[in-house]
Design a protein around this motif. Structure first.
Motif, mmCIF file in Angstrom:
data_model
loop_
_atom_site.group_PDB
_atom_site.id
_atom_site.type_symbol
_atom_site.label_atom_id
_atom_site.label_comp_id
_atom_site.label_asym_id
_atom_site.label_seq_id
_atom_site.Cartn_x
_atom_site.Cartn_y
_atom_site.Cartn_z
ATOM 1 N N THR A 40 75.117 8.566 -22.053
ATOM 2 C CA THR A 40 74.415 9.848 -21.938
ATOM 3 C C THR A 40 74.306 10.267 -20.476
ATOM 4 O O THR A 40 74.539 11.435 -20.134
ATOM 5 C CB THR A 40 73.017 9.754 -22.573
ATOM 6 O OG1 THR A 40 73.174 9.434 -23.956
ATOM 7 C CG2 THR A 40 72.242 11.046 -22.418
ATOM 8 N N ALA A 55 71.242 0.379 -27.205
ATOM 9 C CA ALA A 55 70.471 1.456 -26.570
ATOM 10 C C ALA A 55 70.840 1.590 -25.091
ATOM 11 O O ALA A 55 70.928 2.709 -24.573
ATOM 12 C CB ALA A 55 68.979 1.199 -26.726
ATOM 13 N N GLY A 94 68.697 8.638 -17.731
ATOM 14 C CA GLY A 94 69.644 7.833 -18.503
ATOM 15 C C GLY A 94 70.006 6.528 -17.825
ATOM 16 O O GLY A 94 70.018 5.470 -18.468
ATOM 17 N N TYR A 95 70.294 6.599 -16.521
ATOM 18 C CA TYR A 95 70.639 5.361 -15.808
ATOM 19 C C TYR A 95 69.441 4.426 -15.660
ATOM 20 O O TYR A 95 69.581 3.212 -15.798
ATOM 21 C CB TYR A 95 71.286 5.657 -14.451
ATOM 22 C CG TYR A 95 72.747 5.998 -14.584
ATOM 23 C CD1 TYR A 95 73.647 5.080 -15.118
ATOM 24 C CD2 TYR A 95 73.234 7.232 -14.179
ATOM 25 C CE1 TYR A 95 74.988 5.389 -15.256
ATOM 26 C CE2 TYR A 95 74.569 7.554 -14.313
ATOM 27 C CZ TYR A 95 75.441 6.621 -14.849
ATOM 28 O OH TYR A 95 76.775 6.935 -14.988
ATOM 29 N N ALA A 136 66.891 4.188 -17.707
ATOM 30 C CA ALA A 136 66.667 3.609 -19.038
ATOM 31 C C ALA A 136 67.716 2.554 -19.345
ATOM 32 O O ALA A 136 67.399 1.486 -19.886
ATOM 33 C CB ALA A 136 66.697 4.710 -20.097
ATOM 34 N N SER A 137 68.949 2.828 -18.972
ATOM 35 C CA SER A 137 70.026 1.884 -19.254
ATOM 36 C C SER A 137 69.798 0.549 -18.551
ATOM 37 O O SER A 137 69.930 -0.520 -19.164
ATOM 38 C CB SER A 137 71.363 2.489 -18.826
ATOM 39 O OG SER A 137 72.409 1.618 -19.162
ATOM 40 N N SER A 194 72.367 4.950 -23.480
ATOM 41 C CA SER A 194 71.694 5.569 -22.330
ATOM 42 C C SER A 194 72.660 5.776 -21.175
ATOM 43 O O SER A 194 72.650 6.823 -20.526
ATOM 44 C CB SER A 194 70.522 4.697 -21.866
ATOM 45 O OG SER A 194 69.546 4.611 -22.849
ATOM 46 N N GLU A 195 73.502 4.771 -20.943
ATOM 47 C CA GLU A 195 74.467 4.868 -19.843
ATOM 48 C C GLU A 195 75.507 5.944 -20.128
ATOM 49 O O GLU A 195 75.869 6.723 -19.243
ATOM 50 C CB GLU A 195 75.142 3.500 -19.636
ATOM 51 C CG GLU A 195 75.952 3.410 -18.368
ATOM 52 C CD GLU A 195 77.417 3.688 -18.582
ATOM 53 O OE1 GLU A 195 78.097 4.075 -17.612
ATOM 54 O OE2 GLU A 195 77.903 3.537 -19.717
#
Length: 115
Positions: free
Chosen positions: A15, A8, A36-37, A39-40, A12-13
């Protein structure tokens, strides 16, 4: 569970990175870059808390992110994906595999030493 978190984090990264390219023409995509970052990194922290070594987690996260971003940029944005780049992606995959094999061997050796 740590592998799910790592997958994941990678997605995320990737994306976020692809959203940066999309944001060049449509600034609204910058919101997804930030999300995205964030979340990553949050997921990568969960991976570390799950017990995966930073060298393994960050290595796989970074290498996989580079490879997937290159492939997806070619698919989504028509960017170049040359034979040399594909060779590099193959080397990245081999490197990720070697890091994981080395990590498993180190873990097994540490377990034997503790007994």
């Amino acid at each position: 569970m740590k592998w799910i978190y790592l997958g994941a984090a990678i997605l995320s990264e990737v994306t976020a990175a692809l959203s940066m390219q999309a944001a060049v023409d449509r600034p609204g995509w910058y919101a997804l870059v930030v999300v995205g970052y964030l979340a990553s990194f949050a997921l990568l922290i969960r991976v570390l808390r799950s017990g995966m070594a930073i060298g393994v987690a960050y290595g796989i996260w970074g290498a996989s992110g580079v490879a997937l971003t290159a492939v997806m940029a070619a698919v989504l944005f028509g960017q170049a994906l040359t034979p040399v780049m594909l060779g590099g992606i193959a080397l990245i995959a081999a490197g990720v595999l070697l890091v994981e094999i080395g990590s498993q061997r180190a873990l097994a050796a540490r377990g034997k030493a503790a007994r």
